[in-house]
Design a protein around this motif. Structure first.
Motif, PDB file in Angstrom:
ATOM      1  N   ILE A 166      61.213  99.077 -12.403  1.00  0.00           N
ATOM      2  CA  ILE A 166      62.622  98.714 -12.194  1.00  0.00           C
ATOM      3  C   ILE A 166      62.803  97.207 -12.402  1.00  0.00           C
ATOM      4  O   ILE A 166      62.133  96.387 -11.761  1.00  0.00           O
ATOM      5  CB  ILE A 166      63.057  99.108 -10.768  1.00  0.00           C
ATOM      6  CG1 ILE A 166      62.862 100.624 -10.607  1.00  0.00           C
ATOM      7  CG2 ILE A 166      64.498  98.731 -10.490  1.00  0.00           C
ATOM      8  CD1 ILE A 166      63.004 101.109  -9.200  1.00  0.00           C
ATOM      9  N   THR A 167      63.710  96.856 -13.314  1.00  0.00           N
ATOM     10  CA  THR A 167      63.907  95.426 -13.594  1.00  0.00           C
ATOM     11  C   THR A 167      65.215  94.892 -13.016  1.00  0.00           C
ATOM     12  O   THR A 167      65.361  93.684 -12.839  1.00  0.00           O
ATOM     13  CB  THR A 167      63.881  95.160 -15.110  1.00  0.00           C
ATOM     14  OG1 THR A 167      64.823  96.036 -15.726  1.00  0.00           O
ATOM     15  CG2 THR A 167      62.506  95.395 -15.700  1.00  0.00           C
ATOM     16  N   THR A 168      66.192  95.785 -12.753  1.00  0.00           N
ATOM     17  CA  THR A 168      67.415  95.334 -12.074  1.00  0.00           C
ATOM     18  C   THR A 168      67.783  96.389 -11.037  1.00  0.00           C
ATOM     19  O   THR A 168      67.527  97.574 -11.233  1.00  0.00           O
ATOM     20  CB  THR A 168      68.614  95.225 -13.034  1.00  0.00           C
ATOM     21  OG1 THR A 168      68.787  96.479 -13.695  1.00  0.00           O
ATOM     22  CG2 THR A 168      68.433  94.127 -14.058  1.00  0.00           C
ATOM     23  N   GLY A 169      68.418  95.938  -9.980  1.00  0.00           N
ATOM     24  CA  GLY A 169      68.835  96.888  -8.945  1.00  0.00           C
ATOM     25  C   GLY A 169      68.725  96.237  -7.592  1.00  0.00           C
ATOM     26  O   GLY A 169      68.380  95.054  -7.463  1.00  0.00           O
ATOM     27  N   GLU A 170      69.044  97.019  -6.591  1.00  0.00           N
ATOM     28  CA  GLU A 170      68.997  96.481  -5.229  1.00  0.00           C
ATOM     29  C   GLU A 170      68.302  97.465  -4.295  1.00  0.00           C
ATOM     30  O   GLU A 170      68.607  98.659  -4.324  1.00  0.00           O
ATOM     31  CB  GLU A 170      70.418  96.220  -4.751  1.00  0.00           C
ATOM     32  CG  GLU A 170      70.388  95.307  -3.573  1.00  0.00           C
ATOM     33  CD  GLU A 170      71.754  94.807  -3.151  1.00  0.00           C
ATOM     34  OE1 GLU A 170      72.752  95.434  -3.538  1.00  0.00           O
ATOM     35  OE2 GLU A 170      71.786  93.831  -2.423  1.00  0.00           O
ATOM     36  N   VAL A 171      67.388  96.959  -3.518  1.00  0.00           N
ATOM     37  CA  VAL A 171      66.650  97.822  -2.587  1.00  0.00           C
ATOM     38  C   VAL A 171      67.489  98.043  -1.334  1.00  0.00           C
ATOM     39  O   VAL A 171      67.964  97.073  -0.712  1.00  0.00           O
ATOM     40  CB  VAL A 171      65.299  97.179  -2.210  1.00  0.00           C
ATOM     41  CG1 VAL A 171      64.600  97.988  -1.118  1.00  0.00           C
ATOM     42  CG2 VAL A 171      64.412  97.047  -3.437  1.00  0.00           C
ATOM     43  N   MET A 172      67.700  99.309  -0.989  1.00  0.00           N
ATOM     44  CA  MET A 172      68.398  99.636   0.260  1.00  0.00           C
ATOM     45  C   MET A 172      67.341 100.172   1.208  1.00  0.00           C
ATOM     46  O   MET A 172      66.930 101.314   1.077  1.00  0.00           O
ATOM     47  CB  MET A 172      69.439 100.755   0.050  1.00  0.00           C
ATOM     48  CG  MET A 172      70.248 100.636  -1.208  1.00  0.00           C
ATOM     49  SD  MET A 172      71.336  99.228  -1.127  1.00  0.00           S
ATOM     50  CE  MET A 172      72.502  99.786   0.094  1.00  0.00           C
ATOM     51  N   ALA A 173      66.864  99.344   2.109  1.00  0.00           N
ATOM     52  CA  ALA A 173      65.802  99.843   2.981  1.00  0.00           C
ATOM     53  C   ALA A 173      66.194  99.666   4.435  1.00  0.00           C
ATOM     54  O   ALA A 173      67.055  98.886   4.739  1.00  0.00           O
ATOM     55  CB  ALA A 173      64.519  99.107   2.692  1.00  0.00           C
TER      56      ALA A 173
END
Ligand code: BTN
Length: 322
Positions: A315-322
Motif C-alpha cells: 500500500i503506497t497511499t491510504g490511511e490506517v484506521m486502527a
C-alpha cells in the motif's frame, strides 16, 4: 518582539507579575497589557489572573529563542549550523518556507513558528495548536532525483523525530504508517510533506512537523481523533529550545543520509517503532477499505498488509484506521 511575545517571555521567567509592572516594563498602558493578555487567552494560552498578585502562566513554557537553539545545535552537531528563522506568527510554516524559497529568498534550512493562523494537516485537514505549546517547524530538503526520490521520505522523517524524542528524554513514541507520531495509542504529532519543483528535475520538499507539547482539553476535542501531548505523556518540564534543536539536528542528519541511500537503511529501525506491527488493521483508500495484518514497511516506504486469504498487499497511499 511583539508585546504578546514580550508578555509571555516575562511570565515564563517569573511567578506572578502585576499588570502595572508589565505596563512599566514595556512602556505601555495597563489597558494595552489587558488587551494582549486577553488575545493570548483566546488563542489558548493559559494565563491566570489573581487579584492583588497579577498574572501567571497556567503551565510552564519556554519561548523559542534563536540563540538558545543555535547553542544546543552546536553541542549536538558542532560542524554545521543551519540557516533558520523563528517566526512569532505565520499562516503555516510550510507556506512560509515555500514562498520564501520559491520567491527567490536566500536558502533557509528550516523555520519554526510560535503560532500558525492556518496550520495544515494531511488530506486537507487543519492542524490545530496553541501558541508556544507545540513545536511547529518546516525543513527544506532538495530532492536531486526529483519527486520519485521521495519514496519513504516521510517515514524517515518520522524516525528522525522519534530519535530526537528519545535523546531528549521522552522515550516510547511509536510510528503509525505513513508518518503519524503516536504515544499510548494517541496522536502526538504529524508530518506534512509538500514537494515543489518540476517533474523529472531536481525539486524541493518542504517537510512540516507539528508536535503537541500541551493541548488544552477543549482543543483536543476538536481534533477528531484521539490525541495526546508530550506534557501529559511524560509529565515533566519540556525545554522547547532543546527539543527544537534536537529535532532539527536529527532531521538534517537523517535527510543527509536519505539523499545518499533512500529509505532502505532505515527499514529495520522503522519496524521496531511501528505502532501496528503484527496487528489487524483497516486501511482506507478513497472508498476502498482493506483489512488485514500489518506486516511492516518495505524499502520504498509502502505498507505491507496480509489479508484473510493470505494475499500480501503493497500500500503506497491510504490511511490506517486502527
Ligand atoms: C498531519 O498529521 O496531518 C500532518 C500535520 C503537520 C502539521 C505541521 S505544523 C508545521 C507545518 N505547517 C503546517 O501548516 N503543517 C505542518
Amino acid at each position: 518582539m511583539s508585546l504578546g511575545v514580550g508578555i509571555v517571555k516575562t511570565l515564563a521567567e517569573s511567578g506572578f507579575v502585576s499588570g502595572q509592572s508589565l505596563a512599566d516594563q514595556f512602556g505601555v498602558s495597563r489597558a494595552a497589557i489587558n488587551h494582549h493578555v486577553k488575545r493570548l487567552v483566546e488563542q489558548g494560552v493559559e494565563i491566570h489572573r489573581v487579584k492583588g498578585k497579577g498574572y501567571r502562566l497556567g503551565v510552564p513554557l519556554s519561548p523559542l529563542d534563536v540563540d538558545r537553539i543555535t547553542t544546543f545545535f552546536r553541542q549536538h552537531s558542532p560542524d554545521f549550523v543551519p540557516e533558520f528563522h523563528v517566526l512569532e506568527e505565520t499562516e503555516s510554516t510550510n507556506t512560509f518556507l515555500r514562498q520564501h524559497l520559491v520567491g527567490g529568498g536566500a536558502w533557509l534550512d528550516a523555520c519554526f513558528a510560535e503560532s500558525q493562523t492556518a496550520g495544515r494537516g494531511r488530506l486537507g485537514r487543519k492542524w490545530l495548536s496553541v501558541p508556544y505549546q507545540s513545536v511547529l517547524m518546516s525543513v527544506a530538503h532538495e530532492l536531486e532525483g526529483g519527486p520519485s526520490a521521495s519514496a519513504g521520505l516521510s517515514l524517515a522523517v518520522g524516525l528522525a523525530i522519534v530519535r530526537a524524542l528519545d535523546e531528549s528524554g521522552f522515550p516510547g513514541c511509536r510510528l503509525k504508517w505513513p508518518n503519524d507520531l503516536i504515544f499510548d495509542g494517541r496522536k502526538l504529532g504529524g508530518i506534512l510533506i509538500e514537494i515543489t519543483g518540476e517533474l523529472g528535475g531536481s525539486c524541493i520538499s518542504i517537510i512540516g512537523i507539528g508536535l503537541n507539547l500541551h493541548l488544552p482539553a477543549t482543543m483536543a476535542k476538536q481534533c477528531g481523533q484521539p490525541v495526546i501531548d508530550l506534557q501529559s505523556a511524560c509529565n515533566r518540564f519540556i525545554d522547547r529550545n532543546l527539543l527544537a534543536s534536537q529535532m532539527l539536528s536529527h532531521l538534517l542528519n537523517v535527510l543527509s543520509k536519505f539523499s545518499r541511500t533512500g529509505f532502505a537503511p532505515f527499514v529495520d529501525e522503522w519496524q521496531q517503532r511501528h505502532a501496528h506491527r503484527g496487528r489487524l488493521i483497516k486501511v482506507t483508500r478513497g472508498r476502498d477499505v482493506l483489512e488485514g495484518m500489518a506486516l511492516g514497511v518495505d524499502e520504498g516506504g509502502a505498507l505491507r498488509l496480509r489479508d484473510s486469504s493470505s494475499r500480501v498487499h503493497r500500500i503506497t497511499t491510504g490511511e490506517v484506521m486502527a
